[in-house]
Write a protein that holds these residues in place. Structure first.
Motif, PDB file in Angstrom:
ATOM      1  N   VAL A 260       1.049  -1.147  -0.037  1.00  0.00           N
ATOM      2  CA  VAL A 260      -0.018  -0.030  -0.083  1.00  0.00           C
ATOM      3  C   VAL A 260       0.915   1.132   0.100  1.00  0.00           C
ATOM      4  N   ASP A 261       0.749   1.831  -1.014  1.00  0.00           N
ATOM      5  CA  ASP A 261       1.668   3.113  -1.318  1.00  0.00           C
ATOM      6  C   ASP A 261       3.130   2.554  -1.038  1.00  0.00           C
ATOM      7  N   GLY A 262       3.523   1.609  -1.621  1.00  0.00           N
ATOM      8  CA  GLY A 262       4.865   1.209  -1.720  1.00  0.00           C
ATOM      9  C   GLY A 262       5.620   0.452  -0.574  1.00  0.00           C
ATOM     10  N   VAL A 263       4.664   0.004   0.404  1.00  0.00           N
ATOM     11  CA  VAL A 263       5.104  -0.537   1.617  1.00  0.00           C
ATOM     12  C   VAL A 263       4.171  -1.487   1.693  1.00  0.00           C
ATOM     13  N   PRO A 264       4.438  -2.885   2.259  1.00  0.00           N
ATOM     14  CA  PRO A 264       3.610  -3.895   2.558  1.00  0.00           C
ATOM     15  C   PRO A 264       2.695  -3.780   3.743  1.00  0.00           C
ATOM     16  N   LYS A 265       1.272  -4.073   3.471  1.00  0.00           N
ATOM     17  CA  LYS A 265       0.334  -4.125   4.609  1.00  0.00           C
ATOM     18  C   LYS A 265       1.121  -4.413   5.847  1.00  0.00           C
ATOM     19  N   VAL A 266       1.697  -5.664   5.837  1.00  0.00           N
ATOM     20  CA  VAL A 266       2.032  -6.275   7.188  1.00  0.00           C
ATOM     21  C   VAL A 266       3.353  -5.413   7.711  1.00  0.00           C
ATOM     22  N   ASP A 267       4.041  -4.592   7.230  1.00  0.00           N
ATOM     23  CA  ASP A 267       5.099  -3.793   7.775  1.00  0.00           C
ATOM     24  C   ASP A 267       4.379  -2.504   8.466  1.00  0.00           C
ATOM     25  N   ARG A 268       3.239  -2.100   7.696  1.00  0.00           N
ATOM     26  CA  ARG A 268       2.368  -0.911   8.184  1.00  0.00           C
ATOM     27  C   ARG A 268       1.408  -1.499   9.451  1.00  0.00           C
ATOM     28  N   ALA A 269       1.161  -2.612   9.551  1.00  0.00           N
ATOM     29  CA  ALA A 269       0.569  -3.152  10.563  1.00  0.00           C
ATOM     30  C   ALA A 269       1.232  -3.272  11.885  1.00  0.00           C
TER      31      ALA A 269
ATOM     32  N   ARG B 124      -0.433 -20.883   9.527  1.00  0.00           N
ATOM     33  CA  ARG B 124      -0.438 -21.661  10.665  1.00  0.00           C
ATOM     34  C   ARG B 124       0.170 -20.518  11.831  1.00  0.00           C
ATOM     35  N   PRO B 125       0.206 -20.546  12.895  1.00  0.00           N
ATOM     36  CA  PRO B 125       0.603 -19.606  13.875  1.00  0.00           C
ATOM     37  C   PRO B 125       2.002 -19.568  13.764  1.00  0.00           C
ATOM     38  N   ARG B 126       2.841 -18.294  13.810  1.00  0.00           N
ATOM     39  CA  ARG B 126       4.186 -18.102  13.573  1.00  0.00           C
ATOM     40  C   ARG B 126       4.634 -17.312  14.734  1.00  0.00           C
ATOM     41  N   VAL B 127       4.412 -16.380  15.215  1.00  0.00           N
ATOM     42  CA  VAL B 127       5.184 -15.663  16.566  1.00  0.00           C
ATOM     43  C   VAL B 127       4.087 -15.661  17.549  1.00  0.00           C
ATOM     44  N   SER B 128       4.475 -16.004  18.874  1.00  0.00           N
ATOM     45  CA  SER B 128       3.442 -16.089  19.826  1.00  0.00           C
ATOM     46  C   SER B 128       4.340 -15.623  21.194  1.00  0.00           C
ATOM     47  N   SER B 129       4.170 -14.359  21.578  1.00  0.00           N
ATOM     48  CA  SER B 129       5.049 -13.831  22.713  1.00  0.00           C
ATOM     49  C   SER B 129       4.049 -14.320  24.061  1.00  0.00           C
TER      50      SER B 129
ATOM     51  N   GLU C 262      10.428 -10.745  14.118  1.00  0.00           N
ATOM     52  CA  GLU C 262      10.576 -12.196  13.724  1.00  0.00           C
ATOM     53  C   GLU C 262       9.253 -12.295  12.606  1.00  0.00           C
ATOM     54  N   ILE C 263       8.379 -11.273  12.656  1.00  0.00           N
ATOM     55  CA  ILE C 263       7.411 -11.361  11.628  1.00  0.00           C
ATOM     56  C   ILE C 263       7.770 -11.305  10.327  1.00  0.00           C
ATOM     57  N   ASP C 264       7.539 -12.524   9.242  1.00  0.00           N
ATOM     58  CA  ASP C 264       8.029 -12.354   7.963  1.00  0.00           C
ATOM     59  C   ASP C 264       7.080 -12.318   6.871  1.00  0.00           C
ATOM     60  N   TYR C 265       7.313 -11.911   5.621  1.00  0.00           N
ATOM     61  CA  TYR C 265       6.451 -12.217   4.467  1.00  0.00           C
ATOM     62  C   TYR C 265       6.051 -13.475   4.283  1.00  0.00           C
ATOM     63  N   SER C 266       4.916 -13.630   3.989  1.00  0.00           N
ATOM     64  CA  SER C 266       4.441 -15.069   3.437  1.00  0.00           C
ATOM     65  C   SER C 266       3.524 -15.131   2.206  1.00  0.00           C
ATOM     66  N   THR C 267       3.679 -16.077   1.473  1.00  0.00           N
ATOM     67  CA  THR C 267       2.628 -16.149   0.113  1.00  0.00           C
ATOM     68  C   THR C 267       1.892 -17.290   0.601  1.00  0.00           C
ATOM     69  N   GLU C 268       1.522 -17.744   1.522  1.00  0.00           N
ATOM     70  CA  GLU C 268       0.613 -18.690   1.961  1.00  0.00           C
ATOM     71  C   GLU C 268      -0.635 -18.011   2.228  1.00  0.00           C
TER      72      GLU C 268
END
Length: 284
Positions: free
Chosen positions: A95-104, A130-135, A153-159
């Motif tokens: 979104v506007d050049g930055v992945p939504k997950v980064d903005r989140a 599936r769940p990835r990060v859980s603090s 630790e949150i990474d991009y995914s194609t799933e």
């Protein structure tokens, strides 16, 4: 080189925004807040004023003193806040050049900073198929560093996102009523059907808040003045997708979830404002 390098999210802007919002909302430091509100912690008695709710009247003490006295309560701390970030395929689109997950992640860190300052417990959770990060839940301003490291630790995914598995797993970890903030995206009611079923069970016990970013691209296509038949087709398709998105949002609200659809640049401040409002209204 066989070495792991941690790339930490840039929190400088988030910290600046947090300080501004803290000052504005009188959450100026990490000490106990003695702010009058609609909480459940008794604070003091005061003279009853016209317009106050009758449930605030302390009838026994009013009879003893010969005048109407109302109970004043303190806004509660020690609430449990869960920041759940969808890092699936749709959230990795820019979104506007930055992945939504980064903005989140940026918005989540901003709200985590303020929640920790306000005395609440904060935990981070991310998921795709599936769940990835859980603090674990942490408390206090010094714990913000740990939240920041786990966010790295949150990474991009194609799933594709599996909401059923993710939210069921999350619900099993929660042993008390919590504010679950879900950063996600969806396209239409069909793809969101499994999410809606799971959310219905989650809202039975917890307060659920969905954070969505406005689809700038679709809104631009829908509002663009058509110059050709292809432009008309694009505008109609975009408008239909936006309507379907609103159908899902409407169903989420019917299930008892709160929904914020904000501009990507206002995602963090919009979340913090709603979080403070929920605390003041004693909904946590």
């Amino acid at each position: 080189m066989d070495r792991k390098i941690v790339v930490l999210p840039d929190v400088s802007r988030a910290r600046d925004e947090a300080i501004t919002l803290l000052q504005r909302s009188a959450l100026a430091d990490g000490h106990a807040q003695k702010r009058a509100g609609q909480g459940r912690e008794f604070e003091a008695l005061k003279d009853y004023q016209p317009g106050m709710g009758r449930r605030m009247i302390d009838w026994k003490r009013s009879a003893r003193h010969g005048k109407l006295l109302a109970r004043e309560f303190r806004i509660e701390e020690n609430n449990n806040i869960v920041l759940a970030i969808d890092c699936g395929r749709l959230m990795c689109e820019p979104v506007d050049g930055v992945p939504k997950v980064d903005r989140a992640v940026t918005a989540a860190l901003l709200s985590a900073f303020i929640a920790l300052k306000g005395g609440d417990l904060v935990s981070l959770f991310s998921f795709d198929a599936r769940p990835r990060v859980s603090s674990g839940a942490v408390r206090g301003s010094p714990s913000f560093t740990m939240i920041q490291k786990r966010a790295a630790e949150i990474d991009y995914s194609t799933e594709e996102t599996n909401f059923t598995l993710a939210l069921t797993t999350l619900a099993a970890k929660l042993d008390r009523r919590s504010l679950v903030i879900i950063f996600t995206d969806f396209v239409d009611p069909i793809s969101a059907e499994l999410m809606l079923r799971t959310v219905g069970r989650l809202t039975e016990r917890h307060l659920v808040l969905f954070m969505l970013m406005k689809d700038v691209e679709l809104e631009t296509l829908a509002d663009m003045a058509p110059a050709s038949p292809e432009d008309v087709a694009r505008a109609v398709t975009a408008g239909d997708l936006l309507r379907q998105r609103q159908v899902v949002i409407g169903r989420l609200r019917l299930l008892g979830a709160h929904v914020i659809e904000a501009d990507h640049q206002r995602l963090g401040p919009a979340l913090v404002e709603r979080y403070i409002q929920l605390k003041e209204e004693n909904l946590l």
